[in-house]
Design a protein around this motif. Structure first.
Motif, PDB file in Angstrom:
ATOM      1  N   UNK A  52       0.830  -1.207   0.000  1.00 51.51           N
ATOM      2  CA  UNK A  52       0.000   0.000   0.000  1.00 51.51           C
ATOM      3  C   UNK A  52       0.867   1.262   0.000  1.00 51.51           C
ATOM      4  N   UNK A  53       1.867   1.251   0.826  1.00 52.11           N
ATOM      5  CA  UNK A  53       2.793   2.381   0.905  1.00 52.11           C
ATOM      6  C   UNK A  53       4.206   1.812   0.877  1.00 52.11           C
ATOM      7  N   UNK A  54       4.909   2.172  -0.155  1.00 51.52           N
ATOM      8  CA  UNK A  54       6.233   1.594  -0.371  1.00 51.52           C
ATOM      9  C   UNK A  54       7.298   2.278   0.478  1.00 51.52           C
ATOM     10  N   UNK A  55       8.268   1.494   0.902  1.00 47.52           N
ATOM     11  CA  UNK A  55       9.405   2.085   1.601  1.00 47.52           C
ATOM     12  C   UNK A  55      10.592   2.273   0.659  1.00 47.52           C
ATOM     13  N   UNK A  56      10.422   1.918  -0.597  1.00 49.40           N
ATOM     14  CA  UNK A  56      11.530   2.025  -1.548  1.00 49.40           C
ATOM     15  C   UNK A  56      11.688   3.468  -2.013  1.00 49.40           C
ATOM     16  N   UNK A  57      12.858   4.029  -1.788  1.00 46.53           N
ATOM     17  CA  UNK A  57      13.079   5.444  -2.109  1.00 46.53           C
ATOM     18  C   UNK A  57      14.079   5.648  -3.242  1.00 46.53           C
ATOM     19  N   UNK A  58      14.482   4.568  -3.865  1.00 43.71           N
ATOM     20  CA  UNK A  58      15.472   4.689  -4.944  1.00 43.71           C
ATOM     21  C   UNK A  58      14.991   5.585  -6.072  1.00 43.71           C
ATOM     22  N   UNK A  59      13.692   5.542  -6.330  1.00 41.99           N
ATOM     23  CA  UNK A  59      13.177   6.373  -7.425  1.00 41.99           C
ATOM     24  C   UNK A  59      13.161   7.856  -7.045  1.00 41.99           C
ATOM     25  N   UNK A  60      12.958   8.126  -5.790  1.00 41.18           N
ATOM     26  CA  UNK A  60      13.014   9.521  -5.320  1.00 41.18           C
ATOM     27  C   UNK A  60      14.436  10.058  -5.501  1.00 41.18           C
ATOM     28  N   UNK A  61      15.394   9.260  -5.067  1.00 40.44           N
ATOM     29  CA  UNK A  61      16.801   9.673  -5.191  1.00 40.44           C
ATOM     30  C   UNK A  61      17.141   9.894  -6.663  1.00 40.44           C
ATOM     31  N   UNK A  62      16.682   8.978  -7.509  1.00 33.98           N
ATOM     32  CA  UNK A  62      17.027   9.072  -8.937  1.00 33.98           C
ATOM     33  C   UNK A  62      16.344  10.252  -9.621  1.00 33.98           C
ATOM     34  N   UNK A  63      15.172  10.626  -9.132  1.00 34.72           N
ATOM     35  CA  UNK A  63      14.425  11.722  -9.764  1.00 34.72           C
ATOM     36  C   UNK A  63      14.972  13.095  -9.371  1.00 34.72           C
ATOM     37  N   UNK A  64      15.667  13.124  -8.283  1.00 34.12           N
ATOM     38  CA  UNK A  64      16.044  14.408  -7.691  1.00 34.12           C
ATOM     39  C   UNK A  64      16.858  15.335  -8.603  1.00 34.12           C
ATOM     40  N   UNK A  65      17.875  14.842  -9.286  1.00 31.22           N
ATOM     41  CA  UNK A  65      18.650  15.760 -10.137  1.00 31.22           C
ATOM     42  C   UNK A  65      17.790  16.481 -11.181  1.00 31.22           C
ATOM     43  N   UNK A  66      16.844  15.784 -11.760  1.00 29.17           N
ATOM     44  CA  UNK A  66      15.989  16.434 -12.769  1.00 29.17           C
ATOM     45  C   UNK A  66      15.067  17.469 -12.137  1.00 29.17           C
ATOM     46  N   UNK A  67      14.592  17.161 -10.944  1.00 29.05           N
ATOM     47  CA  UNK A  67      13.731  18.125 -10.242  1.00 29.05           C
ATOM     48  C   UNK A  67      14.530  19.385  -9.922  1.00 29.05           C
ATOM     49  N   UNK A  68      15.723  19.181  -9.434  1.00 26.45           N
ATOM     50  CA  UNK A  68      16.585  20.324  -9.112  1.00 26.45           C
ATOM     51  C   UNK A  68      16.874  21.143 -10.384  1.00 26.45           C
ATOM     52  N   UNK A  69      17.197  20.446 -11.443  1.00 28.77           N
ATOM     53  CA  UNK A  69      17.526  21.141 -12.702  1.00 28.77           C
ATOM     54  C   UNK A  69      16.339  21.955 -13.196  1.00 28.77           C
TER      55      UNK A  69
END
Ligand SMILES: [Zn+2]
Length: 322
Positions: free
Chosen positions: A289-306
């Protein structure tokens, strides 16, 4: 009890569940149909019923005025079940270290011009460190982590390290229990205990007191009063990435969804978004229901920052530091 403040509040966004952190107020509309417009300027309406503090708090500088409120008053009352921090109680942040508590819930990033506050909820983990390292690698010097005491107790070094890197640690309760899971709900004594225990631990780990509180799930019951009693302001968000919906593996399509949501701005307050992401999972739903996997958050971060950098935003923490 349960003075449900202002707005629609207890909302669960995407039907899914008692989710990790559903958007504040009517803002769930914002996460409903995200699409980045050409300019990325706007799309949905985040009816910020609870409105800011934005400019009010926006301009407050930490440490500036500090007349308000109690010092070590937060006596942990009613002992709560569950993890008890072992060491000696330390009073929460001295009031003098915090700006006067905002009388309303803060939903916009502080500061002049265009500012964005990236926020990461739920507490310490290896991913928290990874996130901080990405921020540093991208030359983002200010961001906010709203930590739970329980998670931080499990990985205290991560908290110390992330704080030493210059990032702000905020308070997200000790246990991350929603009111319905607590006997008597979120009474003032309950919240006071949750907030003060967490703040005391953060002070021990980082040497800094906490000035900002984000309630789990965005639930508002008694939170303004409970936070203000300890000299803290309540901070929500205006942009919800729903990164907790992640699959349990790296997934470029899901990363793109995080990026799209993170950069889809509410019509109101588009110049000062507060973006909600997660560094851990502290809520108690099943993993499906609620994932604890944060790898996608980490991977998305550079594009969000950019994206934010290319649109002229300055990165700030919720205290207004950049
Ligand atoms: Zn949370």
């Amino acid at each position: 009890m349960a003075l449900v403040a202002a707005a629609g509040v207890l909302v669960m966004t995407v039907g899914a569940c008692t989710s990790v952190d559903p958007p504040p107020t009517g803002a769930q509309a914002a996460s409903a149909a995200p699409t980045v417009s050409a300019t990325g300027e706007r799309t949905t309406t985040a009816t910020g019923t609870t409105t800011p503090g934005a400019t009010a708090t926006g301009t407050t500088t930490p440490g500036a005025t500090a007349t308000a409120s109690p010092t070590g008053t937060a006596s942990p009352s009613s002992p709560t079940p569950g993890t008890a921090p072992s060491t000696t109680p330390v009073p929460p942040a001295p009031a003098s270290a915090c700006p006067a508590p905002s009388p309303t819930v803060i939903t916009q990033a502080p500061g002049p011009g265009r500012t964005v506050a990236l926020t990461f909820d739920d507490g310490a983990s290896a991913d928290m460190l990874a996130i901080a390292q990405v921020l540093r690698a991208q030359s983002v010097r200010a961001a906010t982590f709203f930590d739970t005491g329980a998670k931080d107790a499990q990985s205290p070094q991560a908290v110390t390290d992330v704080s030493a890197m210059g990032f702000l640690i905020g308070n997200h309760t000790w246990d991350h229990q929603y009111p319905k899971a607590v006997r008597g709900g979120w009474s003032l004594p309950y919240l006071s205990d949750q907030i003060s225990r967490t703040a005391a631990q953060t002070l021990r780990l980082t040497g800094a007191g906490e000035c900002f509180f984000r309630p789990p799930g965005g639930v508002q019951d008694n939170v303004l009063a409970a936070a203000a009693a300890q000299g803290m302001s309540v901070v929500m968000w205006s942009v919800d990435t729903s990164d907790w919906q992640s699959p349990p593996r790296l997934d470029p399509a899901f990363q793109q969804r995080i990026i799209t949501r993170a950069t889809t701005l509410p019509a109101a307050g588009a110049d000062h978004p507060i973006v909600l992401m997660h560094s851990a999972k502290a809520s108690h739903e099943p993993e499906q229901q609620v994932s604890s996997f944060r790898g996608n958050t980490v991977a998305a971060l550079p594009s969000i920052i950019a994206w934010y950098r290319s649109h002229g935003y300055q990165f700030v923490d919720v205290a207004g530091r950049s």
